[in-house]
Motif scaffolding. Structure first.
Motif, mmCIF file in Angstrom:
data_model
loop_
_atom_site.group_PDB
_atom_site.id
_atom_site.type_symbol
_atom_site.label_atom_id
_atom_site.label_comp_id
_atom_site.label_asym_id
_atom_site.label_seq_id
_atom_site.Cartn_x
_atom_site.Cartn_y
_atom_site.Cartn_z
ATOM 1 N N LYS A 1 -25.764 68.276 22.298
ATOM 2 C CA LYS A 1 -24.971 69.345 22.896
ATOM 3 C C LYS A 1 -24.832 69.085 24.392
ATOM 4 C CE LYS A 1 -24.189 72.612 19.765
ATOM 5 N NZ LYS A 1 -22.882 73.106 19.446
ATOM 6 N N VAL A 2 -23.600 69.195 24.875
ATOM 7 C CA VAL A 2 -23.313 69.129 26.300
ATOM 8 C C VAL A 2 -22.448 70.354 26.585
ATOM 9 C CG1 VAL A 2 -22.235 67.823 28.163
ATOM 10 C CG2 VAL A 2 -23.388 66.611 26.305
ATOM 11 N N GLY A 3 -23.071 71.364 27.137
ATOM 12 C CA GLY A 3 -22.353 72.622 27.327
ATOM 13 C C GLY A 3 -22.003 73.224 25.982
ATOM 14 N N ARG A 4 -20.721 73.464 25.778
ATOM 15 C CA ARG A 4 -20.278 74.084 24.530
ATOM 16 C C ARG A 4 -19.811 73.070 23.492
ATOM 17 N NH1 ARG A 4 -16.378 78.874 26.352
ATOM 18 N NH2 ARG A 4 -15.790 78.585 24.192
ATOM 19 N N GLU A 5 -19.788 71.800 23.857
ATOM 20 C CA GLU A 5 -19.312 70.797 22.900
ATOM 21 C C GLU A 5 -20.449 69.927 22.384
ATOM 22 O OE1 GLU A 5 -16.319 68.515 24.924
ATOM 23 O OE2 GLU A 5 -17.780 67.282 25.954
ATOM 24 N N THR A 6 -20.224 69.371 21.213
ATOM 25 C CA THR A 6 -21.169 68.430 20.619
ATOM 26 C C THR A 6 -20.590 67.043 20.772
ATOM 27 O OG1 THR A 6 -21.864 70.084 19.008
ATOM 28 C CG2 THR A 6 -22.412 67.796 18.518
ATOM 29 N N ARG A 7 -21.384 66.141 21.313
ATOM 30 C CA ARG A 7 -20.950 64.753 21.500
ATOM 31 C C ARG A 7 -21.669 63.871 20.491
ATOM 32 N NH1 ARG A 7 -19.055 63.236 27.082
ATOM 33 N NH2 ARG A 7 -18.339 65.211 27.925
ATOM 34 N N TYR A 8 -20.957 62.843 20.050
ATOM 35 C CA TYR A 8 -21.488 61.922 19.052
ATOM 36 C C TYR A 8 -21.525 60.516 19.620
ATOM 37 C CZ TYR A 8 -20.718 65.709 15.777
ATOM 38 O OH TYR A 8 -20.766 66.921 15.126
ATOM 39 N N LYS A 9 -22.553 59.768 19.215
ATOM 40 C CA LYS A 9 -22.629 58.358 19.610
ATOM 41 C C LYS A 9 -23.215 57.553 18.461
ATOM 42 C CE LYS A 9 -27.142 58.013 21.767
ATOM 43 N NZ LYS A 9 -27.867 57.414 22.845
ATOM 44 N N LEU A 10 -22.877 56.287 18.446
ATOM 45 C CA LEU A 10 -23.367 55.380 17.409
ATOM 46 C C LEU A 10 -24.862 55.172 17.554
ATOM 47 C CD1 LEU A 10 -22.819 53.249 15.138
ATOM 48 C CD2 LEU A 10 -22.525 51.593 16.975
ATOM 49 N N GLU A 11 -25.547 55.162 16.437
ATOM 50 C CA GLU A 11 -26.966 54.820 16.372
ATOM 51 C C GLU A 11 -27.050 53.596 15.467
ATOM 52 O OE1 GLU A 11 -30.716 54.792 17.386
ATOM 53 O OE2 GLU A 11 -29.364 56.326 18.150
ATOM 54 N N PRO A 12 -27.049 52.373 16.025
ATOM 55 C CA PRO A 12 -26.890 51.164 15.211
ATOM 56 C C PRO A 12 -28.113 50.725 14.402
ATOM 57 C CG PRO A 12 -27.113 50.581 17.514
ATOM 58 C CD PRO A 12 -27.074 52.082 17.454
ATOM 59 N N GLU A 13 -29.287 51.254 14.680
ATOM 60 C CA GLU A 13 -30.495 50.771 13.994
ATOM 61 C C GLU A 13 -30.406 50.765 12.469
ATOM 62 O OE1 GLU A 13 -34.386 51.983 15.265
ATOM 63 O OE2 GLU A 13 -33.690 52.124 17.337
ATOM 64 N N PRO A 14 -29.881 51.813 11.831
ATOM 65 C CA PRO A 14 -29.800 51.767 10.363
ATOM 66 C C PRO A 14 -28.925 50.642 9.819
ATOM 67 C CG PRO A 14 -29.582 54.015 11.133
ATOM 68 C CD PRO A 14 -29.519 53.129 12.346
ATOM 69 N N LEU A 15 -28.039 50.091 10.648
ATOM 70 C CA LEU A 15 -27.187 48.992 10.206
ATOM 71 C C LEU A 15 -27.976 47.696 10.009
ATOM 72 C CD1 LEU A 15 -24.051 49.673 12.414
ATOM 73 C CD2 LEU A 15 -24.319 50.114 9.971
ATOM 74 N N VAL A 16 -29.190 47.627 10.561
ATOM 75 C CA VAL A 16 -30.026 46.436 10.373
ATOM 76 C C VAL A 16 -30.329 46.232 8.897
ATOM 77 C CG1 VAL A 16 -32.303 45.436 10.871
ATOM 78 C CG2 VAL A 16 -30.988 46.536 12.691
ATOM 79 N N GLU A 17 -30.561 47.318 8.183
ATOM 80 C CA GLU A 17 -30.827 47.215 6.740
ATOM 81 C C GLU A 17 -29.627 46.597 6.024
ATOM 82 O OE1 GLU A 17 -31.757 49.919 2.804
ATOM 83 O OE2 GLU A 17 -31.533 50.901 4.747
ATOM 84 N N LEU A 18 -28.436 47.017 6.401
ATOM 85 C CA LEU A 18 -27.220 46.462 5.820
ATOM 86 C C LEU A 18 -27.103 44.973 6.151
ATOM 87 C CD1 LEU A 18 -24.493 46.907 4.388
ATOM 88 C CD2 LEU A 18 -23.554 47.463 6.633
ATOM 89 N N LYS A 19 -27.362 44.626 7.389
ATOM 90 C CA LYS A 19 -27.307 43.228 7.818
ATOM 91 C C LYS A 19 -28.302 42.383 7.024
ATOM 92 C CE LYS A 19 -28.698 40.484 11.750
ATOM 93 N NZ LYS A 19 -29.994 40.176 11.229
ATOM 94 N N ASP A 20 -29.506 42.884 6.853
ATOM 95 C CA ASP A 20 -30.520 42.152 6.086
ATOM 96 C C ASP A 20 -30.086 41.949 4.637
ATOM 97 O OD1 ASP A 20 -32.069 42.056 8.362
ATOM 98 O OD2 ASP A 20 -33.394 43.699 7.757
ATOM 99 N N TRP A 21 -29.492 42.969 4.056
ATOM 100 C CA TRP A 21 -29.042 42.869 2.672
ATOM 101 C C TRP A 21 -27.925 41.836 2.543
ATOM 102 C CZ3 TRP A 21 -24.505 44.030 -0.061
ATOM 103 C CH2 TRP A 21 -24.637 44.104 -1.441
ATOM 104 N N LEU A 22 -26.968 41.865 3.468
ATOM 105 C CA LEU A 22 -25.861 40.910 3.431
ATOM 106 C C LEU A 22 -26.321 39.485 3.727
ATOM 107 C CD1 LEU A 22 -23.069 42.952 5.198
ATOM 108 C CD2 LEU A 22 -23.105 42.220 2.816
ATOM 109 N N GLN A 23 -27.350 39.355 4.534
ATOM 110 C CA GLN A 23 -27.841 38.030 4.911
ATOM 111 C C GLN A 23 -28.292 37.240 3.683
ATOM 112 O OE1 GLN A 23 -30.905 38.205 7.868
ATOM 113 N NE2 GLN A 23 -30.633 36.082 8.449
ATOM 114 N N TYR A 24 -28.837 37.907 2.702
ATOM 115 C CA TYR A 24 -29.259 37.246 1.471
ATOM 116 C C TYR A 24 -28.078 36.526 0.810
ATOM 117 C CZ TYR A 24 -30.523 36.664 -3.421
ATOM 118 O OH TYR A 24 -30.722 36.142 -4.664
ATOM 119 N N PHE A 25 -26.908 37.144 0.847
ATOM 120 C CA PHE A 25 -25.738 36.593 0.173
ATOM 121 C C PHE A 25 -25.051 35.491 0.971
ATOM 122 C CE2 PHE A 25 -26.505 40.675 -1.761
ATOM 123 C CZ PHE A 25 -26.476 40.327 -3.101
#
Length: 110
Positions: free
Chosen positions: A64-88
């Motif tokens: 929350k910043v004042g009355r609005e909600t701001r969103y940002k990328l949190e890339p850490e969970p994408l590591v699991e995806l990267k690890d899974w794809l790396q196998y292939f």
């Protein structure tokens, strides 16, 4: 047990093309939902629902910043995806090597 269900959420969250576009957009900067909505041909409510799925999967953080909600990328969970794809990658590399050998042998024969 929670980690197991969360890991499935990452794969489900990125399965939707709109959510993948949201992740790309948020990789550049933190944004409020009103600004994010301007990039998509859908209602702010629909964008908010997509953001909720991404937040539930841990792929975006909101603050929350004042009355609005701001969103940002949190890339850490994408590591699991990267690890899974790396196998292939092994399979892709094998196919590319076979193709290279085929092309090189064809050039030598021709």
């Amino acid at each position: 047990m929670a980690a197991s269900s969360a890991s499935h959420d990452v794969f489900q969250a990125i399965a939707d093309p709109t959510r993948r576009k949201l992740l790309k957009l948020l990789s550049k900067e933190e944004m409020p939902v009103t600004a994010i909505s301007g990039h998509f041909p859908m209602s702010r409510t629909a964008v908010s629902k997509h953001l909720r799925v991404l937040a539930d999967a841990g792929l975006v953080k909101e603050r929350k910043v004042g009355r609005e909600t701001r969103y940002k990328l949190e890339p850490e969970p994408l590591v699991e995806l990267k690890d899974w794809l790396q196998y292939f990658e092994l399979f892709w590399e094998n196919k590319l090597t076979a193709l290279r050998l085929f092309v090189e042998s064809d050039e030598q024969d021709g």
